[in-house]
Scaffold this motif. Structure first.
Motif, mmCIF file in Angstrom:
data_model
loop_
_atom_site.group_PDB
_atom_site.id
_atom_site.type_symbol
_atom_site.label_atom_id
_atom_site.label_comp_id
_atom_site.label_asym_id
_atom_site.label_seq_id
_atom_site.Cartn_x
_atom_site.Cartn_y
_atom_site.Cartn_z
ATOM 1 N N PHE A 7 0.852 -1.182 0.000
ATOM 2 C CA PHE A 7 0.000 0.000 0.000
ATOM 3 C C PHE A 7 0.890 1.234 0.000
ATOM 4 C CE2 PHE A 7 0.840 -1.264 4.305
ATOM 5 C CZ PHE A 7 1.113 -0.084 4.960
ATOM 6 N N LEU A 8 0.306 2.362 -0.387
ATOM 7 C CA LEU A 8 1.072 3.601 -0.447
ATOM 8 C C LEU A 8 0.951 4.372 0.862
ATOM 9 C CD1 LEU A 8 0.290 4.914 -4.029
ATOM 10 C CD2 LEU A 8 2.409 3.908 -3.197
ATOM 11 N N HIS A 9 2.082 4.861 1.322
ATOM 12 C CA HIS A 9 2.137 5.740 2.482
ATOM 13 C C HIS A 9 2.574 7.106 1.976
ATOM 14 C CE1 HIS A 9 3.045 7.212 6.539
ATOM 15 N NE2 HIS A 9 4.086 7.790 5.957
ATOM 16 N N THR A 10 1.831 8.146 2.328
ATOM 17 C CA THR A 10 2.206 9.510 1.966
ATOM 18 C C THR A 10 3.092 10.068 3.066
ATOM 19 O OG1 THR A 10 0.121 9.796 0.787
ATOM 20 C CG2 THR A 10 1.336 11.792 1.335
ATOM 21 N N LEU A 20 9.332 4.304 9.061
ATOM 22 C CA LEU A 20 8.243 3.593 8.386
ATOM 23 C C LEU A 20 8.403 2.087 8.537
ATOM 24 C CD1 LEU A 20 7.857 5.699 5.121
ATOM 25 C CD2 LEU A 20 6.464 5.787 7.198
ATOM 26 N N SER A 21 9.632 1.601 8.459
ATOM 27 C CA SER A 21 9.859 0.159 8.600
ATOM 28 C C SER A 21 9.461 -0.308 10.009
ATOM 29 C CB SER A 21 11.311 -0.204 8.304
ATOM 30 O OG SER A 21 12.172 0.200 9.333
ATOM 31 N N ASN A 35 10.876 0.206 -3.704
ATOM 32 C CA ASN A 35 10.907 1.598 -4.172
ATOM 33 C C ASN A 35 12.263 1.915 -4.795
ATOM 34 O OD1 ASN A 35 8.306 2.908 -2.903
ATOM 35 N ND2 ASN A 35 9.185 1.569 -1.346
ATOM 36 N N PRO A 36 12.604 1.285 -5.926
ATOM 37 C CA PRO A 36 13.956 1.459 -6.478
ATOM 38 C C PRO A 36 14.265 2.884 -6.949
ATOM 39 C CG PRO A 36 12.557 0.304 -8.038
ATOM 40 C CD PRO A 36 11.779 0.416 -6.750
ATOM 41 N N TYR A 37 13.246 3.675 -7.251
ATOM 42 C CA TYR A 37 13.505 5.025 -7.765
ATOM 43 C C TYR A 37 13.297 6.104 -6.708
ATOM 44 C CZ TYR A 37 13.405 2.471 -12.092
ATOM 45 O OH TYR A 37 13.668 1.557 -13.085
ATOM 46 N N LEU A 38 13.099 5.694 -5.474
ATOM 47 C CA LEU A 38 12.890 6.640 -4.389
ATOM 48 C C LEU A 38 14.219 7.282 -3.996
ATOM 49 C CD1 LEU A 38 10.765 7.675 -2.337
ATOM 50 C CD2 LEU A 38 11.544 5.845 -0.829
ATOM 51 N N GLU A 48 5.211 9.589 -2.046
ATOM 52 C CA GLU A 48 4.536 8.333 -1.768
ATOM 53 C C GLU A 48 5.543 7.195 -1.732
ATOM 54 O OE1 GLU A 48 0.036 9.003 -3.343
ATOM 55 O OE2 GLU A 48 1.473 8.191 -4.776
ATOM 56 N N VAL A 49 5.444 6.371 -0.713
ATOM 57 C CA VAL A 49 6.339 5.239 -0.525
ATOM 58 C C VAL A 49 5.488 3.974 -0.513
ATOM 59 C CG1 VAL A 49 7.992 4.155 1.042
ATOM 60 C CG2 VAL A 49 7.934 6.640 0.839
#
Length: 65
Positions: A7-10, A20-21, A35-38, A48-49
């Motif tokens: 799910f997405l976390h803002t 977050l972890s 999230n390779p491009y984060l 968004e993660v």
């Protein structure tokens, strides 16, 4: 076992990937992998993660092999 994509976390002020972890009980490496491009060095409010998750099968649910 069925697998959920996540799910997405803002991102809010004060959020970090480590926090977050811990909050969602997901290993930090799993969040990074999802999230390779984060840009983890420049998280900003509103980003968004994707938080990956795993659905644990309940008794009587079919299990994928």
């Amino acid at each position: 076992m069925q697998q959920c994509q996540g799910f997405l976390h803002t991102v809010q002020k004060g959020d970090s990937l480590y926090r977050l972890s811990r909050r969602y009980h997901v290993p930090l490496w799993a969040i990074l992998y999802a999230n390779p491009y984060l840009n983890l060095y420049n998280l900003q409010k509103g980003d968004e993660v994707l938080i990956p998750c795993r659905t644990v099968p309940r008794e009587g649910m079919p299990v994928d092999k």
